[in-house]
Design a protein around this motif. Structure first.
Motif, short mmCIF file in Angstrom:
data_model
loop_
_atom_site.label_atom_id
_atom_site.label_comp_id
_atom_site.label_asym_id
_atom_site.label_seq_id
_atom_site.Cartn_x
_atom_site.Cartn_y
_atom_site.Cartn_z
N GLY A 27 0.93 -1.16 -0.04
CA GLY A 27 -0.21 0.05 -0.07
C GLY A 27 0.85 1.01 0.06
N PHE A 28 1.06 2.11 -1.18
CA PHE A 28 1.87 2.98 -1.27
C PHE A 28 1.28 4.52 -1.52
CE2 PHE A 28 5.55 4.73 -4.32
CZ PHE A 28 6.16 5.12 -3.27
N PHE A 109 -12.47 1.34 2.89
CA PHE A 109 -12.33 1.24 1.37
C PHE A 109 -10.91 0.87 1.22
CE2 PHE A 109 -10.38 3.00 -2.61
CZ PHE A 109 -11.35 2.42 -3.39
N ARG A 110 -9.63 1.39 1.93
CA ARG A 110 -8.55 1.15 1.91
C ARG A 110 -8.30 -0.50 1.97
NH1 ARG A 110 -7.57 5.65 4.73
NH2 ARG A 110 -7.38 4.74 6.34
N LYS A 111 -8.95 -1.06 3.14
CA LYS A 111 -9.06 -2.69 3.48
C LYS A 111 -9.69 -3.31 2.03
CE LYS A 111 -10.76 -5.75 6.59
NZ LYS A 111 -11.60 -6.13 7.71
N ASP A 112 -10.77 -3.15 1.64
CA ASP A 112 -11.35 -3.75 0.44
C ASP A 112 -10.58 -3.59 -0.79
OD1 ASP A 112 -13.21 -4.44 2.25
OD2 ASP A 112 -14.70 -2.91 1.50
N ALA A 113 -10.05 -2.33 -0.96
CA ALA A 113 -9.36 -2.00 -2.32
C ALA A 113 -8.23 -2.86 -2.33
CB ALA A 113 -9.13 -0.60 -2.39
N LYS A 125 -0.02 -11.53 -0.51
CA LYS A 125 0.25 -10.91 0.71
C LYS A 125 0.12 -9.45 0.37
CE LYS A 125 2.75 -14.39 3.36
NZ LYS A 125 4.23 -14.78 3.67
N ILE A 126 -0.15 -8.58 1.65
CA ILE A 126 -0.41 -7.37 1.51
C ILE A 126 0.56 -6.52 2.41
CG2 ILE A 126 -1.78 -5.11 1.76
CD1 ILE A 126 -4.18 -7.14 0.86
N ALA A 127 1.50 -5.66 1.99
CA ALA A 127 2.28 -4.95 3.30
C ALA A 127 1.93 -3.54 3.61
CB ALA A 127 3.72 -5.10 2.43
N LEU A 128 1.64 -3.32 4.63
CA LEU A 128 1.08 -1.99 5.23
C LEU A 128 2.36 -1.41 5.97
CD1 LEU A 128 -2.37 -3.17 6.30
CD2 LEU A 128 -1.74 -2.08 4.05
N GLY A 129 2.29 -0.04 5.95
CA GLY A 129 3.55 0.65 6.37
C GLY A 129 3.07 1.36 7.88
N HIS A 130 2.31 0.47 8.67
CA HIS A 130 2.11 0.85 10.06
C HIS A 130 3.27 0.80 10.89
CE1 HIS A 130 -2.40 -0.24 9.14
NE2 HIS A 130 -2.25 0.88 9.19
#
Length: 466
Positions: A27-28, A109-113, A125-130
């Motif tokens: 997610g960028f 929306f971010r989660k679903d998108a 896999k989905i990498a998130l910047g948290h």
């Protein structure tokens, strides 16, 4: 390697975030966090044999800034040789339609998108910047807004197919990494405004905490969250085990709880069971406020026996059951295949019909009333099934007088909240079988019976909650 790369690598190995052959969607946004995430993963991708792609989400909130951000993200991905895509939605309109905040609408929306784009791009896999500061802000936000122990472990290194390689790395470490390596990023100026709750905590409350207590507060809150995570894992396992013992799923998707066993539990376990059931029914983690859970716990002893919660979920205490549901079930009229299987519309039930000789049939109930035998010659075909309607009546087996189905079910102490998912079989003369309960007396097998129709209801037993 810089320290942040070492930390990301340590997280990957310690929490098994990435395996060889993985394709990861990042997610960028172009901000410091996601930029550091993309660069650090790219640095490690060859060593650990995984591929990257990136996705920018356009919320249509900042139209002027978005164009520049997309261009920056695209150029960065070209430089790093990572496929890049954009997905967009009108978040203000979405929030207005659902009557929720723009923050919540954007989060959903971010989660679903990202899940959608991962599927489109073949990413597993989905990498998130948290990062660490996000965890601190979220815990403070939830404490102020109201939450239980389960809400205080909000950011985990891995959550199903979502990974957070930066979860224990601070914002200052991220900024130092970018500065040291002369890596550019973009600044979302809306984060500087304290209009939104999260921004207020970030810009006003946390600086005050840091001035007074120093920067050790981050590690203290982080350790607190880790302890809660470990304890919650154990307590949730216990709660899920007990939920499976007392709760079941009906053919129409309702959840039915054995109230006598539920009321015997300690308060902490009751709360967790209710939380599990609300999340299961809504399909969303976090469903169920403290107030809603408290109202449900008090429902059996209250004069009011049914609740309509704000998220559209209904809960009713009826007789010895606690019932959770989100809609009324409608069983559409369906013609039955007299020598085959018919799937009913509206409930997870199939009806199997077959003919046998009278010598092979039995009058007694089988499988707790899920299978019956009736006199084929007494039927007036065709057969069909539908839900119960007001005024439906029949003469139950062993009775000559007619009885309304509603009265029959009341006598049998069947909750009115699950009657809408009980199908009724009819021929051209009237009721043949109230499925799972009783056949019509006129169709019973007797000495003159030569041909028998066997009808079985498949898949309509309540299933356990797992």
């Amino acid at each position: 390697m810089t320290d942040i790369i070492k930390k990301v690598e340590k997280n990957i190995l310690e929490y098994n975030l990435i395996s060889a052959g993985d394709k990861i969607l990042v997610g960028f946004s172009g901000g410091p966090d996601s930029t550091a995430l993309l660069y650090s993963l790219k640095k490690l991708s060859r060593k650990y044999d995984f591929a990257l792609a990136a996705c920018y989400i356009n919320h249509k909130i900042r139209p002027r800034a978005v164009k520049n951000e997309i261009e920056f993200c695209r150029n960065t991905c070209v430089k790093l040789k990572a496929p890049f895509s954009v997905i967009e939605a009108d978040i203000p309109a979405h929030a207005d339609e659902l009557k929720i905040s723009m923050e919540e609408a954007g989060h959903r929306f971010r989660k679903d998108a990202l899940s959608y784009m991962a599927g489109e791009l073949g990413c597993n896999k989905i990498a998130l910047g948290h990062h660490l500061d996000d965890l601190v802000e979220t815990i403070l936000f939830r404490l102020i807004r109201g939450t239980g122990p389960q809400g205080l472990n909000p950011i985990r290194p891995i959550d199903n197919n979502k990974i957070r390689p930066l979860y224990n790395i601070s914002r200052s470490e991220i900024e130092q990494y970018l500065q040291k390596n002369k890596i550019e990023s973009v600044l979302d100026r809306s984060n500087l405004r304290s209009k939104y709750s999260r921004n207020y905590i970030r810009n006003k409350i946390i600086p005050a905490i840091e001035r007074h207590f120093g920067d050790r507060y981050r590690s203290s809150i982080f350790n607190f969250s880790r302890i809660l995570t470990e304890e919650n894992h154990f307590l949730n396992a216990l709660a899920r085990e007990e939920t499976g013992k007392i709760a079941s799923l009906t053919p129409g998707g309702k959840i039915v709880v054995d109230l006598s066993r539920f009321t015997a539990y300690d308060v902490w376990l009751k709360r967790r069971i209710i939380k599990i059931l609300l999340e299961r029914l809504s399909g969303r983690r976090g469903t169920g406020s403290f107030e809603d859970i408290d109202r449900i716990m008090n429902l059996p002893d209250s004069r009011i026996k049914a609740l309509n919660l704000t998220n559209g979920i209904n809960v009713a205490a009826d007789r010895d059951l606690l019932i959770f549901f989100d809609r009324k079930i409608t069983i559409e009229k369906s013609p039955l295949n007299i020598n085959g299987i018919t799937r009913l519309k509206g409930v997870d039930i199939r009806i199997k019909c077959s003919t046998v000789g009278s010598g092979k049939a039995s009058l007694k109930k089988q499988k707790q009333g899920r299978k019956i035998n009736i006199d084929y010659s007494k039927l007036i075909l065709p057969l069909y099934a539908r839900g119960i309607k007001k005024g439906d009546s029949f003469s139950p087996l062993g009775m000559t007088k007619t009885k309304k189905i509603g009265d029959y079910l009341t006598d049998k102490k069947i909750s009115r909240y699950i009657r809408d998912e009980i199908p009724v079989l009819f021929d051209q003369k009237g009721v043949v079988w109230l499925i799972g309960h009783q056949i019509s007396n006129r169709l019973k097998i007797d000495e003159s019976t030569q041909k028998v129709l066997t009808i079985e209801s498949i898949g309509n037993e309540t299933a356990g909650i797992t």
